[in-house]
Design a protein around this motif. Sequence first.
Motif, PDB file in Angstrom:
ATOM      1  N   ILE A   1      10.911  52.271 -75.025  1.00  0.00           N
ATOM      2  CA  ILE A   1      11.087  52.148 -73.573  1.00  0.00           C
ATOM      3  C   ILE A   1      11.590  53.486 -73.054  1.00  0.00           C
ATOM      4  O   ILE A   1      12.735  53.868 -73.289  1.00  0.00           O
ATOM      5  N   THR A   2      10.714  54.202 -72.358  1.00  0.00           N
ATOM      6  CA  THR A   2      11.073  55.547 -71.890  1.00  0.00           C
ATOM      7  C   THR A   2      11.287  55.608 -70.381  1.00  0.00           C
ATOM      8  O   THR A   2      11.901  56.544 -69.882  1.00  0.00           O
ATOM      9  N   LYS A   3      10.756  54.607 -69.638  1.00  0.00           N
ATOM     10  CA  LYS A   3      10.930  54.599 -68.181  1.00  0.00           C
ATOM     11  C   LYS A   3      12.274  53.948 -67.859  1.00  0.00           C
ATOM     12  O   LYS A   3      12.390  52.731 -67.768  1.00  0.00           O
ATOM     13  N   LEU A   4      13.298  54.776 -67.696  1.00  0.00           N
ATOM     14  CA  LEU A   4      14.653  54.285 -67.437  1.00  0.00           C
ATOM     15  C   LEU A   4      15.175  54.806 -66.103  1.00  0.00           C
ATOM     16  O   LEU A   4      14.847  55.919 -65.678  1.00  0.00           O
ATOM     17  N   ARG A   5      15.983  53.974 -65.450  1.00  0.00           N
ATOM     18  CA  ARG A   5      16.709  54.395 -64.256  1.00  0.00           C
ATOM     19  C   ARG A   5      18.147  53.909 -64.379  1.00  0.00           C
ATOM     20  O   ARG A   5      18.406  52.843 -64.919  1.00  0.00           O
ATOM     21  N   PHE A   6      19.078  54.704 -63.861  1.00  0.00           N
ATOM     22  CA  PHE A   6      20.490  54.332 -63.850  1.00  0.00           C
ATOM     23  C   PHE A   6      20.944  54.187 -62.406  1.00  0.00           C
ATOM     24  O   PHE A   6      20.623  55.007 -61.551  1.00  0.00           O
TER      25      PHE A   6
ATOM     26  N   SER B   1      14.520  49.173 -66.441  1.00  0.00           N
ATOM     27  CA  SER B   1      13.286  49.612 -67.115  1.00  0.00           C
ATOM     28  C   SER B   1      12.104  49.069 -66.334  1.00  0.00           C
ATOM     29  O   SER B   1      12.172  47.973 -65.766  1.00  0.00           O
ATOM     30  N   TYR B   2      10.992  49.810 -66.325  1.00  0.00           N
ATOM     31  CA  TYR B   2       9.804  49.357 -65.580  1.00  0.00           C
ATOM     32  C   TYR B   2       9.032  48.354 -66.428  1.00  0.00           C
ATOM     33  O   TYR B   2       8.656  48.633 -67.562  1.00  0.00           O
ATOM     34  N   HIS B   3       8.799  47.150 -65.866  1.00  0.00           N
ATOM     35  CA  HIS B   3       8.065  46.079 -66.548  1.00  0.00           C
ATOM     36  C   HIS B   3       6.606  46.129 -66.093  1.00  0.00           C
ATOM     37  O   HIS B   3       6.299  45.891 -64.933  1.00  0.00           O
TER      38      HIS B   3
ATOM     39  N   GLU C   1      16.183  44.892 -64.414  1.00  0.00           N
ATOM     40  CA  GLU C   1      17.468  45.262 -65.025  1.00  0.00           C
ATOM     41  C   GLU C   1      17.468  44.834 -66.492  1.00  0.00           C
ATOM     42  O   GLU C   1      17.209  43.680 -66.815  1.00  0.00           O
ATOM     43  N   VAL C   2      17.736  45.786 -67.376  1.00  0.00           N
ATOM     44  CA  VAL C   2      17.749  45.472 -68.808  1.00  0.00           C
ATOM     45  C   VAL C   2      19.144  45.644 -69.413  1.00  0.00           C
ATOM     46  O   VAL C   2      19.349  45.309 -70.574  1.00  0.00           O
TER      47      VAL C   2
ATOM     48  N   GLU D   1      16.325  39.011 -74.546  1.00  0.00           N
ATOM     49  CA  GLU D   1      15.113  38.372 -74.033  1.00  0.00           C
ATOM     50  C   GLU D   1      14.255  39.331 -73.205  1.00  0.00           C
ATOM     51  O   GLU D   1      13.023  39.352 -73.350  1.00  0.00           O
ATOM     52  N   ARG D   2      14.859  40.126 -72.340  1.00  0.00           N
ATOM     53  CA  ARG D   2      14.048  40.949 -71.435  1.00  0.00           C
ATOM     54  C   ARG D   2      13.278  42.052 -72.158  1.00  0.00           C
ATOM     55  O   ARG D   2      12.096  42.249 -71.893  1.00  0.00           O
ATOM     56  N   PRO D   3      13.895  42.797 -73.091  1.00  0.00           N
ATOM     57  CA  PRO D   3      13.077  43.757 -73.854  1.00  0.00           C
ATOM     58  C   PRO D   3      11.966  43.074 -74.650  1.00  0.00           C
ATOM     59  O   PRO D   3      10.876  43.621 -74.806  1.00  0.00           O
TER      60      PRO D   3
END
Length: 497
Positions: A400-405, A421-423, A431-432, A462-464
């Motif tokens: 998972i490389t698309k991350l935002r804080f 993370s972008y789904h 939100e992960v 669950e989300r990842p």
Amino acid sequence: MADTGLLEALLRLLEKVDGGIDSQDVAADLGVDHQLIVGAVKSLQALGEVISAEQKSSKRWELTGEGREIAEQGSHEARVFNAIPDEGLPQNELMKMPSGKVGFSKAMSNKWIRLDKAHEGGPRVFKTVETIEDTVRDKLQLVQKGLSAKLEDKEKNELKKRKLLSEVTVKSYWITKGSSFSTTITKQETELTPEMIASGSWKEKKFKPYNFEAMGVAPDCGHLHPLMKVRTQFRQIFLEMGFTEMPTNNFIESSFWNFDSLFQPQQHPARDQHDTFFISDPALAHEFPQDYLERVKQVHSEGGYGSQGYKYDWKIEEAQKNLLRTHTTAVSARMLYKLAQQEKFTPVKYFSIDRVFRNETLDATHLAEFHQIEGVVADYGLTLGNLMGILHQFFTKLGITKLRFKPAYNPYTEPSMEVFSYHEGLKKWVEVGNSGVFRPEMLLPMGLPEGVSVIAWGLSLERPTMIKYGINNIRELVGHKVNLQMVYDSPICRLDS
């Protein structure tokens, strides 16, 4: 295998032709359903080079249900015309006929009838010609006899528009003689037995060739749920990064370790029964480290360690309440307190993956029971930059490389960040996880040295898993709506590392 009589009948027909024969024609000649001929062709192909069959597609015109009715009883307009006597027929009576509305309109267009609106008894329909020719019925009967080629494309399309004809794609086989063609069926042996070898009879028998490309029978075995597969991968990633697993075998926790030790005030909304499952039996916990409990009480009610606290009357009765833990951070608090009791502080990296419980409203991304993954790092001089760096490293190992804080608020971390993370399935940012640096009001009452910082993050399992497996609804992953076939079919989850 198809009936031997049918197979031999097909072979005798094929023997009479020089080139080949269409399976549709075979079905018509033998007076059987075409699917039976398809089965016979496949059975003969399994016997070796008896026949050769090539599948082909062709289009043909067929009568619809309404078209077959008209071919038998005549068109709607013809039936309307024939129903009108010489003295005419009231329009309202004509419209009550099964073919009345459609037939009236078509007969008027053909100028077979006329409508006298001024008739003294009301609108009345009269014939305008003595006889008619029902061309619609004639055309449909031609199609029924397989002579649709005699009709022009315009005529076919007109009948199709009236939903009397439909163009269908027919799949059939062009059958020709094979190199081992014969009109008699010789059963091929599928097994070489000891008796055949002993008697020598195997020399005269014909054996079915092995199909080395056939798939083998899948062995019966158990299947791991996707959550368990991803959990194993998460655990391996933590171990590769040098983390130690924390013991998480207590689902029931006291409010003290779940909330108070984390500097979460007793009037916080998360401590309300609308968000937390409280235990009725046993309702209260009684064993606490008393000196630590007193320091926690003081920092809440009076402040200390450079903080003014929350300035409220802290009650032991609230801290004693048992509940189903709402996060595994309660385990982290216990481990950090244990770390603080050592004579000399040593840097640590802890992780846990286990179940937590929250009184949530169920939707596509929320459940009342789910798994939380938590990582904790304690050392001197750790900053928010260290936290962001380790989060990038951690999630990159997951692929998972698309991350935002996003800045956030937590009672026990400052600063705090939510991780998104972008789904690809939901086409939105999800939100992960949550993260932050533990507050001094939480760490110093435990007895940790002043220069020690603790960075931590938590996320659901669950989300990842949903992102990796392309699942859009969490209820399709966990709970009574899970399709067990999905568990059987899911591949081993290999997260990029």
